[in-house]
Design a protein around this motif. Structure first.
Motif, PDB file in Angstrom:
ATOM      1  N   TYR A   1       0.838  -1.194   0.000  1.00 47.67           N
ATOM      2  CA  TYR A   1       0.000   0.000   0.000  1.00 47.67           C
ATOM      3  C   TYR A   1       0.877   1.250   0.000  1.00 47.67           C
ATOM      4  CZ  TYR A   1      -3.509  -3.424   1.429  1.00 47.67           C
ATOM      5  OH  TYR A   1      -4.341  -4.517   1.486  1.00 47.67           O
ATOM      6  N   PRO A   2       0.911   1.996  -1.113  1.00 44.55           N
ATOM      7  CA  PRO A   2       1.795   3.165  -1.188  1.00 44.55           C
ATOM      8  C   PRO A   2       1.244   4.356  -0.421  1.00 44.55           C
ATOM      9  CG  PRO A   2       0.510   2.981  -3.189  1.00 44.55           C
ATOM     10  CD  PRO A   2       0.175   1.762  -2.358  1.00 44.55           C
ATOM     11  N   THR A   3       2.140   5.307  -0.162  1.00 43.29           N
ATOM     12  CA  THR A   3       1.758   6.607   0.388  1.00 43.29           C
ATOM     13  C   THR A   3       2.043   7.670  -0.666  1.00 43.29           C
ATOM     14  OG1 THR A   3       2.219   5.984   2.679  1.00 43.29           O
ATOM     15  CG2 THR A   3       2.214   8.333   2.175  1.00 43.29           C
ATOM     16  N   VAL A   4       1.107   8.591  -0.832  1.00 43.89           N
ATOM     17  CA  VAL A   4       1.287   9.724  -1.740  1.00 43.89           C
ATOM     18  C   VAL A   4       1.128  11.010  -0.934  1.00 43.89           C
ATOM     19  CG1 VAL A   4       0.398  10.944  -3.761  1.00 43.89           C
ATOM     20  CG2 VAL A   4       0.403   8.433  -3.724  1.00 43.89           C
ATOM     21  N   SER A   5       2.184  11.824  -0.896  1.00 45.24           N
ATOM     22  CA  SER A   5       2.045  13.178  -0.343  1.00 45.24           C
ATOM     23  C   SER A   5       1.483  14.041  -1.460  1.00 45.24           C
ATOM     24  CB  SER A   5       3.402  13.696   0.141  1.00 45.24           C
ATOM     25  OG  SER A   5       3.836  12.977   1.273  1.00 45.24           O
TER      26      SER A   5
END
Length: 689
Positions: A427-431
């Motif tokens: 599960y990626p994180t996007v700022s």
């Protein structure tokens, strides 16, 4: 009234789609001129030099970095009265203006990389004959390209144009934005609004909902934040529950701002009172309640001491709804006291050092008021991150259900560890640009040497044990030793003792974390009071005046920053100097008085005593050298670091084996039991635990 995020459905031979609003033109709610550069831009674009053209020479890179930091602003200002509404802006005759800004440019590369969206449509509504709308795009290296344009036809002030532009996302694989500029006609113009929409699969038609989780010990600030959320009419359909985990002595419900906040949010507001379990305990409670309730698509972690741009929450939810896979969507943090300054555009955990930092080709404390988005080449490359701070971070409920809740670590590293844990689970994180809050900057805090230093050090080590790809944590242990000796040479004995205690507690194992969550802070504060460097004085005159028998050697100033060679020599000699007897008079009088900005270790190491001011400017402390304590701490420091180097692999396995258990809802339910109504607990809790 129909949902503003969707319009009618169209059907092709193969797939049903629906038009969905991705982003709309917005202007500052409070017409604060300090934030205008984040919404509209009157300046020209003056793109900085490509770093690949600069090359690898260190001197050339240093000069280029200094040039990049230089302001390009000419001081042009928009008058507050030109803001007609939340979405409408008036331009004076022939006035040019760009919406290529943080809140109004479209972050095409993020949509291209992480979502199902392949094309977007931009619609701009303008009033004013002869006014021109020009659409641009940028590439990953920052070069702008003109895409299309349109002119308002007709005569008079009421001539109107509604222009639509079809824009593909295909060329944005590495970075880039879309935006539009407007040049007013001879009689001025009003940009009434603009929308970015896309055709998306019909099963993505409905927007998700969010539980906003706020942990607080600041009743007034948190009540004001609740008021901001309640006042945003467009946000209401997206809110499931706004949960406030009240952990302070003074309650948010007693704030003078609370009645208005309660009226605005109504039955969506829920205040949960519990003991002070830190940020991780507060956020974990919100996560647990959100998972158990199961009615919201997302849980958003949000600090209590922030000013929120409500539109950012809508954008984060929309982006999450259309992501290819469940994705953590983080917001950015702007400086509450310098409101056009961005803390960081994207953060990573450097794996060898295992320390959080701005991505390697990015900059921190970036002021959009000094250098706009279109002039800043580095902002056009997509920033891929490892985590996002929990000052504003949207987490899909399905992610919480799979990877668990927050680590029980009170404060520090809970957000970054969760991001790494989620990343390992796919599960990626996007700022995400365009989602942001304003927050007190880290630079105004003293958390590297005060009571928080315990949590910084302990939790960094725990996170490294859990996620470092290196057998012995890379440089983690060696860097810990270096920092410990630095604190000892700086006469920061309370910090050194707390860091040592942190390492001892890590060795106790992961299953001790929950049990000490509610008690550790009090133990730390009681322990550190015995050290003079931890005893803060708001009145400088409570401490003795500066006196010394001999003047500084060669009149050297404390504000001089040593060069590389001098720094290396000082680093080698400072630990040895601490073994010498304390100079005459230094026991009774400080030898110097240092401001926080000048209290580097290379200055502090020269003195046997000194008055040092704190970063927040509110107090001072007396630092005093103690050779006996220094020897004892140095001996223990060397011993415990040898032990960590020796036992790291086994300790890492112990923590990794326990991670699923200590972050589980069942483990957290036990911790929250003293502050939980039995009627609210699941019927099978006792069996599950």
């Amino acid at each position: 009234m129909s949902d503003p995020s969707t319009t009618t459905t169209s059907t092709t031979t193969s797939t049903a789609t629906v038009t969905r609003l991705l982003q709309r033109q917005i202007l500052p709610i409070d017409r604060d001129t300090d934030v205008f550069p984040l919404y509209v831009d009157l300046e020209e674009a003056k793109l900085d030099t490509d770093r690949h053209a600069v090359g690898g020479d260190k001197a050339a890179k240093d000069l280029n970095n200094a040039a990049i930091r230089q302001s390009t602003s000419t001081g042009k200002k928009l008058h507050p009265d030109q803001i007609r509404s939340r979405t409408a802006l008036q331009l004076r005759p022939s006035q040019p203006l760009s919406f290529g800004t943080y809140f109004n440019a479209f972050p095409a590369s993020y949509w291209r990389r992480h979502t199902v969206v392949t094309d977007v449509d931009l619609t701009v509504d303008v009033v004013g004959a002869g006014s021109v709308v020009i659409v641009y795009k940028s590439m990953a290296r920052g070069h702008a390209q003109r895409v299309d344009s349109a002119v308002v036809e007709g005569e008079g002030d009421d001539a109107r144009g509604s222009f639509s532009f079809s824009l593909p996302l295909k060329p944005f694989v590495d970075g880039g934005w879309y935006w539009y500029d407007v040049v007013a006609g001879d009689h001025g113009a009003v940009v009434e609004g603009a929308e970015w929409t896309a055709q998306v699969p019909a099963d993505r038609a409905e927007h998700g909902t969010v539980d906003v989780c706020i942990t607080t010990m600041l009743p007034d600030m948190s009540a004001q934040l609740l008021g901001q959320l309640g006042d945003a009419e467009e946000l209401q359909p997206y809110l499931d529950t706004v949960m406030v985990m009240d952990q302070g002595k003074d309650k948010v419900t007693d704030s003078a701002f609370f009645p208005a906040a309660q009226a605005g949010l109504g039955d969506k507001l829920r205040v949960i009172v519990q003991g002070n379990l830190g940020g991780s305990g507060g956020y974990a409670r919100g996560q647990l309640e959100s998972v158990r309730k199961g009615t919201a698509t997302y849980a958003m972690m949000m600090d209590d001491d922030v000013v929120c741009e409500p539109e950012g929450i809508i954008r984060a939810v929309t982006f999450g709804d259309l992501a290819k896979r469940p994705t953590i969507v983080g917001g950015h943090m702007f400086n509450l006291y310098s409101r056009s300054e961005l803390h960081s555009f994207g953060e990573i955990v450097q794996p060898w050092r295992f320390w959080w930092q701005t991505r390697l080709d990015g900059y921190s404390q970036w002021d959009f008021g000094a250098r706009n988005l279109r002039s800043s080449r580095w902002l056009h490359k997509r920033a891929d991150v490892d985590f996002n701070g929990w000052f504003m971070c949207l987490i899909p409920r399905v992610v919480l259900e799979e990877v668990g809740l927050s680590l029980p670590v009170f404060i520090k590293w809970d957000d970054s560890e969760f991001g790494l844990r989620a990343k390992e689970a796919g599960y990626p994180t996007v700022s995400f640009p365009g989602a942001a809050v304003w927050h007190v900057p880290w630079t105004d805090k003293n958390d590297g040497v005060d009571w928080q230093s315990y949590f910084h050090h302990r939790n960094r080590i725990i996170a490294a044990l859990l996620h470092s790809p290196y057998e012995r944590g890379g440089r983690m242990v060696r860097e810990s030793l270096n920092h410990q000796i630095k604190h000892l040479a700086s006469l920061q004995y309370s910090t050194a003792e707390l860091r040592h205690l942190a390492m001892e507690d890590v060795l106790r194992g992961p299953h001790a974390l929950h049990g000490e969550l509610a008690t550790k802070l009090a133990e730390i504060n009681a322990f550190r009071k015995q050290f003079s460097d931890a005893q803060l004085h708001t009145d400088r005159d409570e401490l003795p005046p500066v006196r010394r028998k001999k003047p500084p050697k060669k009149g050297k100033s404390d504000i001089e920053i040593p060069g590389r060679k001098a720094t290396l020599i000082a680093a080698g000699l400072a630990p040895l100097r601490q073994l010498r007897p304390v100079r005459e008079m230094a026991e009774d009088y400080p030898e110097a008085e240092l401001t926080a900005m000048d209290a580097g270790w290379f200055n502090l190491a020269r003195y046997d005593s000194a008055v040092v001011s704190m970063n927040d400017g509110s107090s001072v402390a007396l630092y005093k050298r103690d050779p006996v304590l220094y020897r004892d701490l140095l001996k223990r420091t060397l011993e415990i670091h040898r032990r960590f180097h020796r036992e790291w692999p086994a300790l890492a396995q112990q923590y990794r084996d326990a991670l699923g258990e200590i972050t589980s809802p069942e483990a957290w339910e036990k911790t929250f039991a003293p502050w939980t109504d039995p009627a609210d607990r699941p019927a099978d809790t006792s069996e599950a635990t």
